[in-house]
Design a protein around this motif. Structure first.
Motif, PDB file in Angstrom:
ATOM      1  N   GLY A 175       5.370   9.471 -10.078  1.00  0.00           N
ATOM      2  CA  GLY A 175       6.325   8.932  -9.508  1.00  0.00           C
ATOM      3  C   GLY A 175       7.084   8.261 -10.867  1.00  0.00           C
ATOM      4  N   SER A 182       1.964   0.548  -7.181  1.00  0.00           N
ATOM      5  CA  SER A 182       1.784   1.786  -6.382  1.00  0.00           C
ATOM      6  C   SER A 182       0.319   2.101  -6.591  1.00  0.00           C
ATOM      7  CB  SER A 182       2.396   2.981  -7.061  1.00  0.00           C
ATOM      8  OG  SER A 182       3.850   2.445  -7.105  1.00  0.00           O
ATOM      9  N   PHE A 210       5.015   8.406  -3.110  1.00  0.00           N
ATOM     10  CA  PHE A 210       5.784   7.823  -2.244  1.00  0.00           C
ATOM     11  C   PHE A 210       6.480   6.420  -2.635  1.00  0.00           C
ATOM     12  CE2 PHE A 210       7.183   5.569   1.723  1.00  0.00           C
ATOM     13  CZ  PHE A 210       8.291   6.390   1.946  1.00  0.00           C
ATOM     14  N   ILE A 211       5.558   5.514  -2.770  1.00  0.00           N
ATOM     15  CA  ILE A 211       5.864   4.296  -3.057  1.00  0.00           C
ATOM     16  C   ILE A 211       6.719   4.202  -4.409  1.00  0.00           C
ATOM     17  CG2 ILE A 211       4.902   1.780  -3.700  1.00  0.00           C
ATOM     18  CD1 ILE A 211       2.397   2.464  -1.964  1.00  0.00           C
ATOM     19  N   TYR A 271      14.732   0.307  -7.190  1.00  0.00           N
ATOM     20  CA  TYR A 271      15.082  -1.189  -6.899  1.00  0.00           C
ATOM     21  C   TYR A 271      14.314  -1.867  -8.251  1.00  0.00           C
ATOM     22  CZ  TYR A 271      14.188  -5.892  -5.472  1.00  0.00           C
ATOM     23  OH  TYR A 271      14.101  -7.302  -5.348  1.00  0.00           O
ATOM     24  N   LEU A 325       8.395   6.462  -5.980  1.00  0.00           N
ATOM     25  CA  LEU A 325       9.763   7.047  -5.684  1.00  0.00           C
ATOM     26  C   LEU A 325      10.785   6.112  -5.011  1.00  0.00           C
ATOM     27  CD1 LEU A 325       8.762  10.572  -5.215  1.00  0.00           C
ATOM     28  CD2 LEU A 325       9.884   9.608  -7.360  1.00  0.00           C
ATOM     29  N   LEU A 326      10.063   5.279  -3.832  1.00  0.00           N
ATOM     30  CA  LEU A 326      10.936   4.346  -3.111  1.00  0.00           C
ATOM     31  C   LEU A 326      11.214   3.385  -3.853  1.00  0.00           C
ATOM     32  CD1 LEU A 326      11.962   3.929  -0.065  1.00  0.00           C
ATOM     33  CD2 LEU A 326       9.747   2.868   0.145  1.00  0.00           C
ATOM     34  N   VAL A 327      10.479   2.560  -4.468  1.00  0.00           N
ATOM     35  CA  VAL A 327      10.608   1.423  -5.132  1.00  0.00           C
ATOM     36  C   VAL A 327      11.203   1.542  -6.594  1.00  0.00           C
ATOM     37  CG1 VAL A 327       9.183  -0.835  -5.733  1.00  0.00           C
ATOM     38  CG2 VAL A 327       8.590   0.336  -3.909  1.00  0.00           C
ATOM     39  N   THR A 329       0.724   8.544  -1.165  1.00  0.00           N
ATOM     40  CA  THR A 329       1.099   7.378  -0.704  1.00  0.00           C
ATOM     41  C   THR A 329       1.708   6.546  -2.257  1.00  0.00           C
ATOM     42  OG1 THR A 329      -0.553   7.135   0.957  1.00  0.00           O
ATOM     43  CG2 THR A 329       0.596   5.024   0.136  1.00  0.00           C
TER      44      THR A 329
END
Length: 360
Positions: A252, A82, A35-36, A43, A38-40, A32
């Motif tokens: 991440g 994260s 993922f957070i 941005y 890498l996703l955020v 989790t």
């Protein structure tokens, strides 16, 4: 939070009982947080660049670092978000250890944020004064130490165990607060000093956090702790989820921080990560093992202390520049070589620290 949802749903289907296992929730915490991050991450980097939150580089440092000027910093915010999100999602929120470690990490992250903010607004590498930074770190560490001391349920929680010696356990009493204070503040500053090259601090932090997962699981399991001869600390196994979140968030962040870095963690990340590792090591009664597996942090800190003492007493410098990683850079080592070799050293030291569980 999701653990409580799974507990409720277990009344509908017994398969949801699997989420009660710390091992599964630790793995989910890693994934989790990863993922957070890498996703955020993209941005956050774009936003920091837009706000012109760039790194200020010391003019007396290695010339190769001048090209890093302007690289977005305060990326540690990505790590903290994260970690917090993943921990809150997968851990047992009724556990006192979870809240103590989360609050401690947040406090030191706030200190780092203020330090980074002042550096940016002043346009140089001088943030909070050493006295102010140390004062606030001291307050945060003492509050955490007192919280652990007054909520301790057994003498084992405040005893010092010595690696490689099975029956050596020293009841610390009030000195437990002093030890916790120095471990938390010392580790926080040690990680901050190490954070000078791309990826140099984050991967050793991830490795140490991964090792602490093992220590936390063993200490929180009544059968494993008895078999391996380590103190049993009821409930501390839940810290595995937090450590797993550090691993995921760290990996991440490393995706963007690897050489050449797209973002730096800044003091907001380094101070918080160091404090987190320190307070977890105290919780699982592995302060001395932390010294072993965090050997890179110890050496970096020692190099700064030795450099300052030598220069004040003799007027001579032991190293070309401190911390130690800059010494090797000035000797002509390429930055990636310094980073990877310090990583390799950390792997070895972490394995040695884990061996203390069995060799005693």
């Amino acid at each position: 939070m999701l653990m409580y949802l799974a507990e409720y749903l277990s009344g509908v289907h017994s398969g949801f009982n699997v989420f009660q296992y710390i091992t599964l929730r630790t793995i989910l915490g890693v994934l989790t947080a990863l993922f957070i991050a890498l996703l955020v991450g993209p941005y956050v980097i774009r936003r920091l660049s837009h706000l012109q939150i760039g790194q200020n580089v010391r003019s007396d440092g290695p010339e190769s670092h001048l090209s890093k000027a302007g690289t977005p910093t305060m990326g540690g915010l990505l790590i903290l978000v994260s970690i917090a999100a993943s921990t809150l999602l997968w851990s047992d929120l009724s556990n006192r250890f979870v809240w103590i470690v989360l609050v401690t990490t947040a406090v030191f992250g706030t200190i780092g944020w203020v330090d980074d903010y002042l550096k940016l607004t002043r346009g140089n590498s001088k943030g909070l004064s050493a006295a102010k930074k140390y004062t606030w770190q001291s307050i945060g560490a003492l509050v955490a130490a007192l919280a652990l001391y007054f909520t301790a349920q057994t003498p084992a929680e405040t005893s010092l165990i010595v690696p490689f010696f099975k029956n050596v356990s020293i009841e610390l009493g009030w000195f437990y607060v002093v030890l916790t204070y120095f471990v938390v503040v010392g580790t926080s500053n040690a990680v901050n000093l190490t954070d000078g090259l791309d990826g140099l601090a984050i991967l050793p932090s991830v490795m140490v956090a991964a090792a602490l997962i093992v220590f936390a699981y063993v200490s929180g399991h009544i059968n494993f702790s008895a078999y391996l001869g380590v103190p049993y600390v009821a409930g501390v196994g839940e810290v595995c989820v937090f450590c797993g979140s550090i691993v995921g968030a760290g990996l991440g962040f490393l995706w963007f921080n690897t050489y050449p870095a797209q973002v730096f963690m800044g003091d907001i990340g380094a101070l918080a990560l160091g404090a987190a590792l320190g307070i977890v090591a105290v919780m699982v009664r592995q302060e001395l093992a932390l010294v072993i597996m965090g050997g890179v942090f110890v050496i970096e800190t020692a190099s700064v202390i030795l450099q300052v003492v030598s220069f004040k007493l003799t007027g001579r410098r032991i190293f070309r520049m401190a911390p130690l990683h800059h010494h090797f850079e000035l000797k002509g080592w390429p930055e990636p070589r310094v980073i990877v070799r310090f990583w390799i050293i950390t792997v070895i030291l972490v394995l040695v620290a884990l061996a203390t569980l069995k060799i005693r």
